[in-house]
Every structure is written in structure tokens, then in C-alpha cells.
Design an enzyme around this catalytic site. Structure first.
Site, PDB file in Angstrom:
ATOM      1  N   GLY A 147       0.797  -1.231   0.000  1.00 31.38           N
ATOM      2  CA  GLY A 147       0.000   0.000   0.000  1.00 31.38           C
ATOM      3  C   GLY A 147       0.828   1.280   0.000  1.00 31.38           C
ATOM      4  O   GLY A 147       0.355   2.328   0.469  1.00 31.38           O
ATOM      5  N   ALA A 190      -0.896   4.285  -1.870  1.00 29.81           N
ATOM      6  CA  ALA A 190      -1.934   4.914  -1.057  1.00 29.81           C
ATOM      7  C   ALA A 190      -1.312   5.687   0.087  1.00 29.81           C
ATOM      8  O   ALA A 190      -1.768   6.802   0.416  1.00 29.81           O
ATOM      9  CB  ALA A 190      -2.890   3.849  -0.511  1.00 29.81           C
ATOM     10  N   ASP A 238      -6.691   0.194   0.328  1.00 30.59           N
ATOM     11  CA  ASP A 238      -5.388   0.716   0.759  1.00 30.59           C
ATOM     12  C   ASP A 238      -5.489   2.090   1.409  1.00 30.59           C
ATOM     13  O   ASP A 238      -4.920   2.329   2.470  1.00 30.59           O
ATOM     14  CB  ASP A 238      -4.415   0.790  -0.432  1.00 30.59           C
ATOM     15  CG  ASP A 238      -4.025  -0.579  -0.946  1.00 30.59           C
ATOM     16  OD1 ASP A 238      -4.663  -1.569  -0.544  1.00 30.59           O
ATOM     17  OD2 ASP A 238      -3.087  -0.660  -1.757  1.00 30.59           O
TER      18      ASP A 238
END
Lengths: 315, 315
Positions: B106, B109, B151
Site C-alpha cells: 500500500g 496509497a 489501501d
């Protein structure tokens, strides 16, 4: 006559292993890797094998009974097959195989089919391949309990066979497929593998859903075989492999092999048979046997056999 | 103030990756491996990173426009996040991460969440974690198009989160899970992986069925998390992994790793995230990190983070 020799093709499961045990369809193919089972006139009943796990042991079987704990599976199959017949004559049964047992190639079934085919002809019976298949299946069930009719039918009848859902039918698939195949020793016994699937199944309905999907993959594969769509067929092999892997019936080396084949852009590979090691099949292409060998698999002759079991008298 | 620093937890997908893109549920967890994003007063807008793929490049962004082909993804996320705000002030944005990008943790994000959290506070806005999540998701969608809200929400909110089927809700799971996690570089891009799944999906309804099963595995996993049944949870990880593998989104090394864990009797492992390499998670036990390291994976700090993104002013 003095003796009868049966040549029994071995088999590879193309789609639907494990699911077939739960009534789902499956596809299998008889291959040109064969087992020889010879029945020969003798004073006493003797079973010998220069291959398979029993090695060069010769066992005197005048009593036709055996302490099963001391005997291996091959021997118990030979005895069960001989015991099927009313007309019991002392014979020397010799089993010759070029592959190891328990690697998903149907050697257990082939032993039974070979004995049924050769002994029946030896005592003057004239069984059709279908009769040999049916009798062999009965014998296999009496010894094994579980399992499917796939192995005995495929090694008896030869060819590319479709076993429909929840049925005793067997149908020939009008198609062709060039595959490459190899095997490694199994790390896990069939019993342990079946336990794993059962344990998982007891915990929820996920296993049944996965079996459902395997069933659908098998149906799609049948159509792909009939239409000669190797590319779709290969993709379905990968899908079927992943589903088997999710059930915990695969093996690290084989998972890596199949995943490597996929990442190399090869058409398709999957494990074949009970799993925990054993056989792998790939859509045949130049790279496929090299890949199988590079991962330590022993190559088998996977050309299709279309005759099924054959016998000849030797005088 | 002179600057604001955001500490953003990274995340691991526990269940439901890929299926979540098609509306199925998923479970993710924020972890203690973090990314730092600092927004600092500056004459001109500058983005720098001593980690991630942009290395030590410093880019002058007075115009707040960039030739995207010359810029990498991290940079484009930073720019998109800054552009979200009406109140534009020249700042130096620095991104510091201890893990590689694009390994399923992630990081993309986290960059957006970090910029939104730190820049909003820098200009005097007081966003809640939920607002940061929502805004970050909007920004991510505008840059990426596809993907899921998992995310941005997980790195914003922290904890163990359940994303229900066909919904924009996010629910906290009242449970705990000790996992071990590591990653390898990805061999395949997300775009290629999504293409593979789509290609397979176009050929029949098999992919949808597999997604269905993944959805059910995720629901069962949620219950197992709530009841603290690590053994069932682990088994569901293996099942989920095999299903992902059947879709062709896994990787040879990871397939072998997961299969080895299973054959060693470890509780459970699976790939985590988009696949084609990337992250692997295992139920934590003494052997799990050793196994991950032995296959060449880089270990990440996978203790749960329960705060989500936090910011602090630095004067």
C-alpha cells in the site's frame, strides 16, 4: 497354452481428480507407457515382479491367502484379482513396470486389469474390454474401498475418456491432445491426502464449492478437447491446478513447476492424480519436457494409447 | 508552523485481494512498518524522496504540472494530492519509506494519505481520519482509475478492517492476529496481472465462480478472526492462496513457499496484494519468518498498527 501376456497402458488424469471421488466429472487418458502382466503355467501360485515396490521377492501362494501387513499393495491386488475367479489354477504371475508405483499413473489399477485380462484368457474366458473394466473395478473397490472407476476403466478401454457426473457411464471424447508428462515420488500418502481434504471439508462448505468449480472446469475442458482448443485447455489446466492446490493436495516442487510454466508463458500444466507429489502434465510444446526434467521429474511416454489392455498367448 | 510530518502505516491484505475489485468483501490490516511524509515551508514546491523509486531526484514544481511520462508514480501521487487543495502554498514534500514500492504494502496509497494528512494540517485544516481516507481515495481513483478503497482506508484508519461486499462501508473487526510478512520484488506489473484475470474471465464464467469462493473464504475468515481461531484462519489462507494461484496472479517462488509451509504443517500462509511477486503473509509462529527469509523475502514489521495516520507539527 503355456502363458498369456497382458500389455496394460497406464493412464493420466487430465481433469477432475479428487472431485471425481465426490461424484463430479473427470477426464482421463490412456498412455503408451505400459505395464506387462504375464500369467504362466506353474506348479504353485507365485507372484513376482522385477519392478514395482516388491522388487524381486517371490511369494509362494499355495494357500491364496496372505498376511496383508507383510505384503505390499501390488501383491494384494494380484491376489484379489486371482481370487475373483472360480476356476483357480496355479500360475506364476509376473508384473513388469517401467515406472514407480503410486505416482498417479494408475499402476494399481493396471496390475488388476493385467491379471484379469491375462488370467481370464489363460483359463479360456473371452472377456471384452468393458467386462475387464467392470470386473477390475469391482476388485479394486473390494481392496481399496474408496477411489473412482477412472483408473480401471481407462487402463482397460484406452483412449481419451470422459466420466460424467454422478453416473457409471464412460464416454469417449472425440479429440486429441499432445501432452508431456513426468513424475516425482510422492511425499504424502493417498490416505493422508484424502484426510486433509476431508478435514477441510468438515470445517465448512468451501470444499464443496471448490469441487463444484473443478466440475465446471472439467466440462469446459471436455469441450475444449473436442474443439481442439489447446490454448483454452492449457489455461483450464492452470485453473484446475490452483483449485487442487487450494485443497492442499499438491506439493511444493510441483506448485513451483506449474507456476514457473505459467510465468514462462507455456500453454498449460497441472498436477495429475492424487497429488502430494506424483505426476504432472503439460500441453506438449518444445519447452515442456525440459521444464519437467529441470525440476527433477522422470518423463513418461505420454503418447495416447487407443487400444486399452491387449493380451497375447505365448506358447 | 514550519512543517508537518505524517506517519502513515503500511498495510497488508489478509483476504479477498482481486475479488475486492469485482465487488467482493476483503480484509486488510494496518501494520507497524510506516512511511514518513513531511510537508515543509519552501520558496518553491519541491518533491524529494530518499527512498522509493524516485531516489534523490528533486523536482521543481512551481507550475504544479508535470510531464507524466517523465515522472514516476510516487511523484504523480504527490502532485495529485497537492492539486486537490484550493489553498496552494509552495512546500517541500519529502517521502521516506523503508520498503520498496509496488510490493503489495500500500505504498502508493500511503503517499497520498501522507500528503493529504500533512498538507491539510499545514494549511490549517483539521481533517478526521475518515475525511483523510475519503479524500485520499478520491485522489487515488483520479490517478489510477481502477483498484479498491482498501489501501487508502486502511492506511488512514489503522487496525483490522473489513470491507463488505458491494458497499462503501468499512467495519472494524474485533479480533487480533499475529502474522509474519515479507516481500520479494514483483515480476509482473499490476496492469499485466489484471489483464490476465480479465482474459481468463472473458473465456467463461469460471473466474466469477472462483471470485465467489474467495468471497466466501473472506466471510469465513472474518468469523475466524472474531473468534480467534488461528488454525481455521490459517487453513483459509492456504485455500485463498490456491484460488488466487488458479487465477494466475501468483509467482513461482511464492507458490513454492506457501506449498512448503503447508507441507511443513505450518498454520497458514498466502500471497498478499496484487501478486506476481510482492508480499506473503503467514500466521506467526516460530518457523514462519525463517521460512520467509529462506526463500529470499525481506521481512516487514507486521505488528498491527491501530492508530492509522498521525501527524505532528515540527517548529
Amino acid at each position: 497354452m503355456r502363458s498369456v501376456e497382458a500389455i496394460v497402458p497406464l493412464k493420466l488424469t487430465l481433469f477432475g481428480e479428487h472431485a471425481v471421488v465426490y461424484g463430479y466429472p473427470a477426464i482421463a487418458m490412456a498412455i503408451s507407457e505400459t505395464m506387462k502382466v504375464r500369467v504362466e503355467k506353474s506348479d504353485k501360485t507365485i507372484v513376482s515382479s522385477n519392478t514395482l515396490t516388491i522388487g524381486n521377492i517371490k511369494v509362494d501362494l499355495d494357500e491364496m491367502r496372505a498376511e496383508s501387513s507383510q505384503l505390499n499393495r501390488v501383491l494384494s491386488y494380484v491376489i484379489a484379482a486371482l481370487n475373483y475367479f472360480q476356476d483357480r489354477r496355479p500360475v506364476h504371475v509376473s508384473v513388469e513396470s517401467t515406472v514407480e508405483p503410486s505416482v498417479g499413473l494408475g499402476t494399481s489399477a493396471a496390475v488388476i486389469v493385467g491379471v484379469v485380462a491375462s488370467y481370464s484368457r489363460y483359463i479360456g474366458l473371452n472377456y471384452s474390454p468393458e467386462e475387464i473394466a467392470k470386473i477390475s473395478r469391482e476388485i479394486e473397490r473390494s481392496v481399496q474401498g474408496l477411489g473412482s472407476r477412472m483408473d480401471t476403466y481407462t487402463t482397460s478401454l484406452g483412449g481419451l475418456l470422459y466420466f460424467p457426473r454422478n453416473s457409471d457411464d464412460v464416454m469417449r471424447i472425440n479429440g486429441n491432445l499432445q501432452i508431456a508428462a513426468g513424475y516425482i515420488r510422492r511425499a504424502t500418502s493417498t490416505a493422508e491426502i484424502l484426510r486433509r481434504v476431508k478435514r477441510l471439508r468438515d470445517r465448512g462448505h468451501i470444499v464443496d464449492k471448490i469441487m463444484d468449480v473443478i466440475g465446471e472446469v472439467t466440462e469446459l475442458a471436455r469441450k475444449a478437447l473436442e474443439s481442439g482448443d489447446d490454448s483454452l485447455l492449457g489455461e483450464l489446466m492452470y485453473v484446475n491446478h490452483g483449485l487442487l492446490s487450494s485443497l492442499g493436495v499438491s506439493h511444493p516442487t510441483i506448485d513451483e513447476l506449474v507456476s514457473t510454466a505459467r510465468s514462462l508463458g507455456m500453454k498449460g500444466c497441472k498436477m495429475s492424480g492424487g497429488g502430494g507429489g506424483g505426476s504432472v502434465i503439460c500441453v506438449r510444446e518444445p519447452k515442456s519436457e525440459i521444464l519437467l526434467e529441470s525440476k527433477g521429474l522422470k518423463i513418461v511416454n505420454s503418447e495416447i494409447n487407443s487400444t486399452g489392455v491387449t493380451t497375447k498367448e505365448i506358447n
